[in-house]
Design a protein around this motif. Sequence first.
Motif, mmCIF file in Angstrom:
data_model
loop_
_atom_site.group_PDB
_atom_site.id
_atom_site.type_symbol
_atom_site.label_atom_id
_atom_site.label_comp_id
_atom_site.label_asym_id
_atom_site.label_seq_id
_atom_site.Cartn_x
_atom_site.Cartn_y
_atom_site.Cartn_z
ATOM 1 N N GLY A 1 47.676 49.126 33.485
ATOM 2 C CA GLY A 1 46.966 48.694 34.685
ATOM 3 C C GLY A 1 47.868 47.817 35.510
ATOM 4 N N SER A 2 47.275 47.185 36.538
ATOM 5 C CA SER A 2 48.108 46.360 37.409
ATOM 6 C C SER A 2 48.516 45.070 36.707
ATOM 7 C CB SER A 2 47.362 46.055 38.701
ATOM 8 O OG SER A 2 46.090 45.524 38.430
ATOM 9 N N ARG B 1 38.770 47.518 32.075
ATOM 10 C CA ARG B 1 39.376 48.783 31.653
ATOM 11 C C ARG B 1 38.453 49.619 30.762
ATOM 12 N NH1 ARG B 1 45.628 46.801 30.687
ATOM 13 N NH2 ARG B 1 45.849 45.976 32.790
ATOM 14 N N ARG C 1 34.166 52.233 52.160
ATOM 15 C CA ARG C 1 35.588 52.536 52.075
ATOM 16 C C ARG C 1 36.032 52.697 50.625
ATOM 17 N NH1 ARG C 1 39.974 49.253 51.616
ATOM 18 N NH2 ARG C 1 38.529 47.557 51.371
ATOM 19 N N TYR C 2 35.541 51.778 49.779
ATOM 20 C CA TYR C 2 35.957 51.838 48.390
ATOM 21 C C TYR C 2 35.321 53.008 47.674
ATOM 22 C CZ TYR C 2 38.208 50.061 44.390
ATOM 23 O OH TYR C 2 39.063 49.942 43.337
ATOM 24 N N GLN D 1 37.154 51.954 39.378
ATOM 25 C CA GLN D 1 37.366 50.520 39.221
ATOM 26 C C GLN D 1 36.138 49.745 39.684
ATOM 27 O OE1 GLN D 1 39.614 48.706 37.828
ATOM 28 N NE2 GLN D 1 38.818 46.748 38.533
ATOM 29 N N GLY D 2 35.831 48.675 38.970
ATOM 30 C CA GLY D 2 34.769 47.781 39.407
ATOM 31 C C GLY D 2 33.373 48.326 39.193
ATOM 32 N N ARG E 1 47.399 54.685 37.410
ATOM 33 C CA ARG E 1 47.550 53.240 37.247
ATOM 34 C C ARG E 1 48.951 52.862 36.795
ATOM 35 N NH1 ARG E 1 42.971 51.088 33.538
ATOM 36 N NH2 ARG E 1 42.585 53.264 33.054
ATOM 37 N N PRO F 1 52.308 46.687 40.224
ATOM 38 C CA PRO F 1 51.065 45.916 40.087
ATOM 39 C C PRO F 1 49.996 46.218 41.144
ATOM 40 C CG PRO F 1 52.699 44.559 41.190
ATOM 41 C CD PRO F 1 53.329 45.909 40.954
ATOM 42 N N SER F 2 50.070 47.379 41.793
ATOM 43 C CA SER F 2 48.964 47.759 42.676
ATOM 44 C C SER F 2 47.981 48.601 41.876
ATOM 45 C CB SER F 2 49.480 48.548 43.870
ATOM 46 O OG SER F 2 50.276 47.725 44.676
ATOM 47 N N GLU F 3 46.986 49.140 42.547
ATOM 48 C CA GLU F 3 46.017 50.024 41.891
ATOM 49 C C GLU F 3 45.994 51.326 42.666
ATOM 50 O OE1 GLU F 3 43.315 49.764 39.620
ATOM 51 O OE2 GLU F 3 43.645 47.722 38.900
ATOM 52 N N GLN G 1 43.622 54.398 43.459
ATOM 53 C CA GLN G 1 42.225 54.734 43.228
ATOM 54 C C GLN G 1 42.109 56.142 42.638
ATOM 55 O OE1 GLN G 1 40.847 53.581 47.047
ATOM 56 N NE2 GLN G 1 40.519 51.471 46.423
ATOM 57 N N ALA H 1 35.924 45.287 44.178
ATOM 58 C CA ALA H 1 36.764 46.058 43.268
ATOM 59 C C ALA H 1 38.184 46.207 43.793
ATOM 60 C CB ALA H 1 36.148 47.436 43.040
ATOM 61 N N ASP H 2 38.379 45.969 45.092
ATOM 62 C CA ASP H 2 39.718 46.020 45.679
ATOM 63 C C ASP H 2 40.510 44.750 45.421
ATOM 64 O OD1 ASP H 2 40.426 48.372 46.782
ATOM 65 O OD2 ASP H 2 39.685 47.961 48.792
ATOM 66 N N ARG I 1 51.638 39.685 43.270
ATOM 67 C CA ARG I 1 51.350 40.255 44.588
ATOM 68 C C ARG I 1 51.575 41.761 44.582
ATOM 69 N NH1 ARG I 1 55.191 35.935 47.585
ATOM 70 N NH2 ARG I 1 53.901 34.116 47.197
ATOM 71 N N ALA I 2 50.564 42.500 45.031
ATOM 72 C CA ALA I 2 50.775 43.924 45.285
ATOM 73 C C ALA I 2 51.480 43.984 46.627
ATOM 74 C CB ALA I 2 49.442 44.642 45.334
ATOM 75 N N THR J 1 45.273 42.703 43.072
ATOM 76 C CA THR J 1 44.309 43.666 42.559
ATOM 77 C C THR J 1 43.234 42.904 41.787
ATOM 78 O OG1 THR J 1 45.428 43.951 40.461
ATOM 79 C CG2 THR J 1 46.137 45.392 42.261
ATOM 80 N N SER J 2 42.154 43.603 41.506
ATOM 81 C CA SER J 2 41.067 42.987 40.774
ATOM 82 C C SER J 2 41.550 42.408 39.439
ATOM 83 C CB SER J 2 40.006 44.070 40.551
ATOM 84 O OG SER J 2 38.944 43.585 39.826
ATOM 85 N N GLU J 3 42.358 43.201 38.725
ATOM 86 C CA GLU J 3 42.838 42.753 37.413
ATOM 87 C C GLU J 3 43.796 41.568 37.516
ATOM 88 O OE1 GLU J 3 44.586 45.886 35.148
ATOM 89 O OE2 GLU J 3 42.670 46.881 34.781
ATOM 90 N N ASN J 4 44.500 41.452 38.651
ATOM 91 C CA ASN J 4 45.498 40.391 38.797
ATOM 92 C C ASN J 4 44.961 39.145 39.476
ATOM 93 O OD1 ASN J 4 47.715 41.473 37.534
ATOM 94 N ND2 ASN J 4 48.391 42.596 39.339
#
Lengths: 350, 333
Positions: free
Chosen positions: A45-46, A75, A196-197, A204-205, A316, A321-323, A325, B216-217, B247-248, B260-263
């Motif tokens: 993951g991130s 997760r 949007r999400y 996620q979430g 992922r 470290p981004s996500e 989708q 979630a973002d 930082r992303a 991110t949510s996890e970070n």
Amino acid sequence: MTLTVRAESGAARERRPAPVRRTAALIAVAGIALAVSAVLGLGLGSNRIDPATVVAALTAYDPSDDAHLVVVQSRLPRVVLGIIVGAALGLAGALMQSVTRNPLADPGILGVNAGASLLVTIAIAYLGVTGIGGYIWFAFLGAAAAAVVVYLLGSARRSAATPVRIALAGTAVSIVLGAVTQMILISNETSFNTYRYWVVGSLQGRGAEVILTVLPFIAVGILAALVLIGPLNAISLGDETAAALGTRVAAGRAGTALAVVLLAGSATAAAGPIGFISLGAAHISRHFTGNEHRRLIPAATLVGAALLVAADTAGRAIVAPSELQTGIAAALFGGPLFIALVRSRRVASL
Amino acid sequence: MARHLSALIVAAAVAALLTGCSAPGAATPASDTATGSADAAGWPRSVEHELGTTEIPEKPLRIVSTSPSITGSLLAIDAPLIASGAATVTPLTDDQGFFTQWAETAEERGVEVAYKNLTLDVDAVDAFEPDLIIGSSNGGDATGDAYEQLSEIAPTVMLDYSSITWQELTTELGEITGMEAEAAERIAEYDDWVAEQAKQISLPEQPVTALVYMGADGSWAFTADSPQAELLTSLGFTYEPVAAEYRADDQSGRGVDVLTSENSAAGLAGAETILTVAMGGGDPVADFTGDPLLANQPAVANDRVFSLGTQSFRLDYYSAKLTVELLVDTFAG
């Protein structure tokens, strides 16, 4: 893009290796792929979390540890929801292809996702619906309405609902519904963030609430599919043969359509529209199992789950470290897979 | 205090210069961005901006703004604004799409809606017969694509408001419109006022981080050089940017660091107090503190998460004042 649909004679079918063995092999491979992806999905993951911490989070959960929170609260639900949504999508794709005898059938291509998306957007923008418990009914309604409209358009003027006509109707309906959805969004910026999400398709979430909300509907969809194995096997021989065998074709079709709406509607409500999983899982499974639904239904369900969890996990791992989708990951990995399927000329006959 | 004093000196100098060398109603001398063959009053002047260089022949009297995010700063310097593009109607705007922080001022001055929903209508802009068009080169209200068309109607200037503070934007607009004095005066007045307001604040546990919570973002935390961080610093807060390793990198340079949510928990670990923007109205504090992944974040664990209000995402003279008032209300000593 043209799909080659080969009509197979009974003799050709007999020369193949036993479908039972092939099905067993497919299920074993898909099961291993799902297990590996799920385990990796807990670790990747991130936020980099070492395997020992992942194990500790699962065996000795400590809510004061941020890494444990990530594994258990983020997760784990993501992997579980991926399995559920992927299974629903894979099965929905197989059922749609069987009932329409159309290798292009897929909730995305036939406008079912677009219908679900439009009604969820209306619910968010005008009716103030925010939770998954509310989305799901609108998703069902939109999915069902779009399926009916596409079928009516595809079989208008008493013409046969050929695969291409249905796919064209589905594409046209998807474009129109997508445009209306965009129109609503442009004049409703407030609903935009929520939407949007959701619209990208994401696992996620979404916590236990989402899983528990959609699970009963998906379970009913799976049960319905199992009950429909007989009629679906008969329908795959052609309507006249099926009728001659004593199958109530119209009832079989209606039951299958209901199952598809439950499965695709639940998956879309839970995770947003996710493409390619249905089409990919159905074609991969049919290639190994043939058109016998006792083998096809469990295989497509398992392959769908494995494909979605694998795509999400791979997505992922790539962008940390981004996500990334899930909907985007499914399209990134599913698109090339689908092209490979088409190019291999092994698209199964229906 | 030094900053406040220097702003006053600048304002006084500009005012002295104006009364000394200008006829009543005439414009100001050339400035850094306004150079060239200017006459005694500073016109015509040539303005360098994001999409090129534009010659403005004389002091504008009919300005149309195609950027609602810039409109507030034009109003703040009393620029002769006759119309502005309007944003989509949200909790942040009035019912015609003007941001609430300056909508009333716009109405008092008779500023009309050029077009709605951020959908640029070149003909509508033309109908107002502007002698200057001001727009944004990026952001949600960007009209950079129509720069050529707009330039055929009137001299057009395209600014990037997202990478500068509202004070810098206001100063730039002063130079473009010949209203340097008003710009300097407004900023000086604000600085005076902020200095007064800061005295009323009893600071919470420091340092603070300000952010937009995206569910979630994850979170979009303002960078240390963002206008929001500068506003907080001017009130005496110590600003803590997010830890660099989390930082992303897809949004860097836009005044926010994306987590991110996890970070989010790890990235915000240095913040003792969190201020969160209410982008869509609602209760941003409940949204943020309700995220199970943030339960151990110091500000969440110690109930030190506060709302930064609905106005603080787009800062101009008006929204900055409202944001400061909200902070004074929240942390009154």
